[in-house]
Design a protein around this motif. Structure first.
Motif, PDB file in Angstrom:
ATOM      1  N   SER A  68       0.831  -1.195   0.000  1.00 51.42           N
ATOM      2  CA  SER A  68       0.000   0.000   0.000  1.00 51.42           C
ATOM      3  C   SER A  68       0.874   1.257   0.000  1.00 51.42           C
ATOM      4  O   SER A  68       1.805   1.387   0.799  1.00 51.42           O
ATOM      5  CB  SER A  68      -0.909   0.005   1.235  1.00 51.42           C
ATOM      6  N   GLY A  69       0.590   2.171  -0.914  1.00 56.39           N
ATOM      7  CA  GLY A  69       1.341   3.413  -1.008  1.00 56.39           C
ATOM      8  C   GLY A  69       2.639   3.299  -1.780  1.00 56.39           C
ATOM      9  O   GLY A  69       3.372   4.286  -1.902  1.00 56.39           O
ATOM     10  N   THR A  78      -2.402   1.748  -5.739  1.00 59.70           N
ATOM     11  CA  THR A  78      -3.469   1.580  -4.759  1.00 59.70           C
ATOM     12  C   THR A  78      -3.662   0.101  -4.447  1.00 59.70           C
ATOM     13  O   THR A  78      -3.603  -0.743  -5.335  1.00 59.70           O
ATOM     14  CB  THR A  78      -4.797   2.160  -5.276  1.00 59.70           C
ATOM     15  N   VAL A  79      -3.881  -0.199  -3.186  1.00 65.83           N
ATOM     16  CA  VAL A  79      -4.174  -1.558  -2.736  1.00 65.83           C
ATOM     17  C   VAL A  79      -5.624  -1.592  -2.273  1.00 65.83           C
ATOM     18  O   VAL A  79      -5.981  -0.893  -1.323  1.00 65.83           O
ATOM     19  CB  VAL A  79      -3.220  -1.981  -1.604  1.00 65.83           C
ATOM     20  N   PRO A  80      -6.475  -2.384  -2.916  1.00 65.25           N
ATOM     21  CA  PRO A  80      -7.900  -2.382  -2.573  1.00 65.25           C
ATOM     22  C   PRO A  80      -8.219  -2.791  -1.149  1.00 65.25           C
ATOM     23  O   PRO A  80      -9.123  -2.242  -0.529  1.00 65.25           O
ATOM     24  CB  PRO A  80      -8.504  -3.366  -3.581  1.00 65.25           C
ATOM     25  N   ALA A  83      -2.907  -4.415   3.282  1.00 65.55           N
ATOM     26  CA  ALA A  83      -1.625  -3.766   3.011  1.00 65.55           C
ATOM     27  C   ALA A  83      -0.949  -4.240   1.744  1.00 65.55           C
ATOM     28  O   ALA A  83       0.014  -3.615   1.288  1.00 65.55           O
ATOM     29  CB  ALA A  83      -0.678  -3.990   4.190  1.00 65.55           C
ATOM     30  N   HIS A  84      -1.438  -5.340   1.140  1.00 64.27           N
ATOM     31  CA  HIS A  84      -0.751  -5.897  -0.018  1.00 64.27           C
ATOM     32  C   HIS A  84      -1.725  -6.374  -1.094  1.00 64.27           C
ATOM     33  O   HIS A  84      -2.878  -6.704  -0.812  1.00 64.27           O
ATOM     34  CB  HIS A  84       0.144  -7.070   0.402  1.00 64.27           C
ATOM     35  N   ALA A  85      -1.228  -6.413  -2.320  1.00 63.49           N
ATOM     36  CA  ALA A  85      -1.982  -6.911  -3.467  1.00 63.49           C
ATOM     37  C   ALA A  85      -0.981  -7.384  -4.510  1.00 63.49           C
ATOM     38  O   ALA A  85       0.234  -7.308  -4.318  1.00 63.49           O
ATOM     39  CB  ALA A  85      -2.896  -5.822  -4.023  1.00 63.49           C
ATOM     40  N   LEU A  86      -1.478  -7.863  -5.643  1.00 70.53           N
ATOM     41  CA  LEU A  86      -0.618  -8.300  -6.741  1.00 70.53           C
ATOM     42  C   LEU A  86      -0.883  -7.460  -7.978  1.00 70.53           C
ATOM     43  O   LEU A  86      -2.021  -7.050  -8.234  1.00 70.53           O
ATOM     44  CB  LEU A  86      -0.867  -9.770  -7.082  1.00 70.53           C
ATOM     45  N   ARG A  87       0.184  -7.218  -8.763  1.00 68.12           N
ATOM     46  CA  ARG A  87       0.025  -6.589 -10.076  1.00 68.12           C
ATOM     47  C   ARG A  87       0.431  -7.599 -11.130  1.00 68.12           C
ATOM     48  O   ARG A  87       1.495  -8.231 -11.039  1.00 68.12           O
ATOM     49  CB  ARG A  87       0.891  -5.338 -10.208  1.00 68.12           C
TER      50      ARG A  87
END
Length: 392
Positions: A68-69, A78-80, A83-87
Motif C-alpha cells: 500500500s502506497g 493503490t491496494v484495494p 496492506a498488499h496486493a498483486l500486479r
C-alpha cells in the motif's frame, strides 16, 4: 530444541500452503488478500521470481507483490484491501486449486484496479483437475472505474464439474503494453450459489435478487456483474447482463437503499447495459402481469450538486412486445415506486428486459457512475388485462 511461536507459525503456514487444494466455505479464499507474505528467496525487489513464492498461489509471468502506497515512477499504486496486493504484467497469471462440490454453482468476487489508461482486461478460467471441459468467459473489461476509490469489486461464476478445480485469473497479453502497466488484483472470495426455481406465484427466477455474488462486509461500492454470453454461468442466477463492455452493480442494504429485502441491482450504465431474463414458463397467447420496484439507492445519484430539482431517472421495462417506463425522482435520497406491465406473450420463452434510459453520476462531483435500482420483480399469469375487464 526450542521452537518459538513465530517459527512454529511459519512451519504451519508452509505446510498448509503445500496442500493440493484449498477447502473453503463462503468467504475469502486462502490468502485471497495476499497478506501472507511471499518467500523472500523467490523475490527480486517487488517481482515474484518463484512460481510458488506466494502461499496458496501459483504464479506465471511477471507478477509483482505490491505494498500500500508503493510508488512506481510518478504513480502511487493503490491496494484495494489490507496492506498488499498483486500486479499482473502482460500475459501473467495466478492460480489456486479449490475444493468444491461437483454439480454446484459458485461465484468468485475480487477487487481490481487498473494502473494505466490502456484498455486492460482480466480473463478468468476454471479447469477441473480430472479433465472435464475448461470453463472461461469473455475477458472482463476493467477500463471503466465505477467507484471514486479507484478500484472496483467484480464477480464471475462457474459450475463445478469436479470436486477439485483450478481457478486462474490472467491478464491477457497486449502487444504494446508498457512494462509498468497491468491491473492490480486483491481480495478474492467465493460463494456457493443457490439456484431459485420459478413458482406459480412468480414465473421469474430470483426476481428478488436475494441470490447473487459474495459482497464483502466493507464493500461500500457494491459488486459489479459483467456482461456475459447466453451460455455463461451468471453470478445473478436467472439473469443475464447484455452489453458490449459495461456492467450492472449488485448492491446491499448495508450501503444502499434497497426497495425490498437485502439485495438489488443498480443500473449504472444507461442504455449500454440491459438486465435480461428468458422466462420459459409462459404460454404463447396467454396474458401476464409483470410488476417490479424501481428506486433510488440513496447514494446521491440523479441529483444536482445542491440537491435541487433534477430530471431524475427513468427505467424501461420490456416484456415480449410490450413496454412501460417508470420515473425515479427522489433527488438521490432514497425511495422507490412500483411499476406494472400487462401483456400477451408472443411466444415462449418470453424475454423480460430492464434498462436505464439515462446516464447519471453522483452529486459529489467525483464523476462516479450510478443509476436507478431494480428489485422485487414478479411475473404471474392473469385471465385478461385489467383494462379490458373494465370495458366488459
Amino acid at each position: 530444541m526450542v521452537i518459538d511461536k513465530r517459527s512454529a507459525a511459519l512451519v504451519l503456514l508452509v505446510c498448509a500452503a503445500a496442500l493440493v487444494a484449498s477447502a473453503v466455505g463462503d468467504g475469502p479464499l486462502l490468502n485471497g488478500n495476499f497478506e501472507y507474505p511471499p518467500n523472500q528467496s523467490q523475490m527480486s525487489g517487488s517481482k515474484v521470481t518463484g512460481e510458488n513464492a506466494i502461499p496458496y498461489w501459483k504464479t506465471t509471468g511477471t507478477v509483482e507483490y505490491i505494498g500500500s502506497g508503493q510508488q512506481q515512477g510518478d504513480m502511487i499504486l493503490t491496494v484495494p484491501e489490507g496492506a498488499h496486493a498483486l500486479r499482473l504484467g502482460s500475459d501473467a497469471s495466478i492460480q489456486q486449486q479449490i475444493s468444491v462440490t461437483r454439480g454446484l454453482y459458485y461465484s468468485v468476487t475480487f477487487r481490481a484496479s487498473r494502473t494505466c489508461a490502456q484498455d486492460e482486461k482480466l480473463s478468468l478460467t476454471i479447469v477441473p483437475v480430472t479433465g472435464y471441459p475448461v470453463q472461461s468467459g469473455e475477458p472482463l473489461p476493467i477500463q471503466t472505474v465505477y467507484s471514486s476509490c479507484g478500484w472496483d469489486a467484480y464477480s464471475w461464476a462457474f459450475k463445478a464439474e469436479a470436486g477439485i478445480v483450478s481457478f486462474t485469473i490472467r491478464h491477457p497479453w497486449q502487444e504494446e503494453e508498457d512494462e509498468g502497466c497491468g491491473p492490480i488484483i486483491d481480495a478474492f472470495a467465493i460463494k456457493t450459489l443457490n439456484m431459485p426455481q420459478p413458482t406459480q406465484n412468480n414465473l421469474l427466477t430470483n426476481g428478488d435478487f436475494e441470490e447473487g455474488p459474495y459482497i464483502p462486509p466493507d464493500c461500500k461500492s457494491g459488486v459489479l456483474v459483467p456482461p456475459m454470453n447466453e451460455d455463461d454461468v451468471s453470478p445473478l442466477p436467472g439473469w443475464m447482463i447484455m452489453s458490449y463492455k459495461k456492467v450492472v452493480k449488485y448492491v446491499d442494504t448495508a450501503h444502499f437503499a434497497v426497495p425490498r429485502g437485502g439485495r438489488a441491482v443498480e443500473l449504472v450504465c444507461g442504455v449500454e447495459t440491459a438486465l435480461v431474463q428468458e422466462v420459459y414458463g409462459t404460454v404463447e397467447g396467454s396474458w401476464y402481469r409483470l410488476e417490479f420496484s424501481v428506486g433510488d439507492a440513496a447514494n446521491g445519484c440523479g441529483a444536482s450538486a445542491d440537491y435541487s430539482s433534477s430530471p431524475g431517472m427513468k427505467v424501461k421495462a420490456i416484456a415480449g412486445a410490450s413496454e412501460t417506463t417508470v420515473d425515479v425522482d427522489f433527488r438521490g435520497a432514497g425511495g422507490s415506486t412500483r411499476g406494472k406491465l400487462e401483456f400477451q406473450a408472443p411466444a415462449s420463452p418470453t424475454r423480460v428486459v430492464f434498462v436505464s434510459l439515462g446516464y447519471h453520476t453522483k452529486s459529489d462531483n467525483s464523476g462516479t457512475l450510478c443509476g436507478p435500482v431494480v428489485d422485487d420483480v414478479s411475473l404471474v399469469a392473469i385471465a385478461q388485462p385489467s383494462a379490458r375487464r373494465l370495458l366488459l
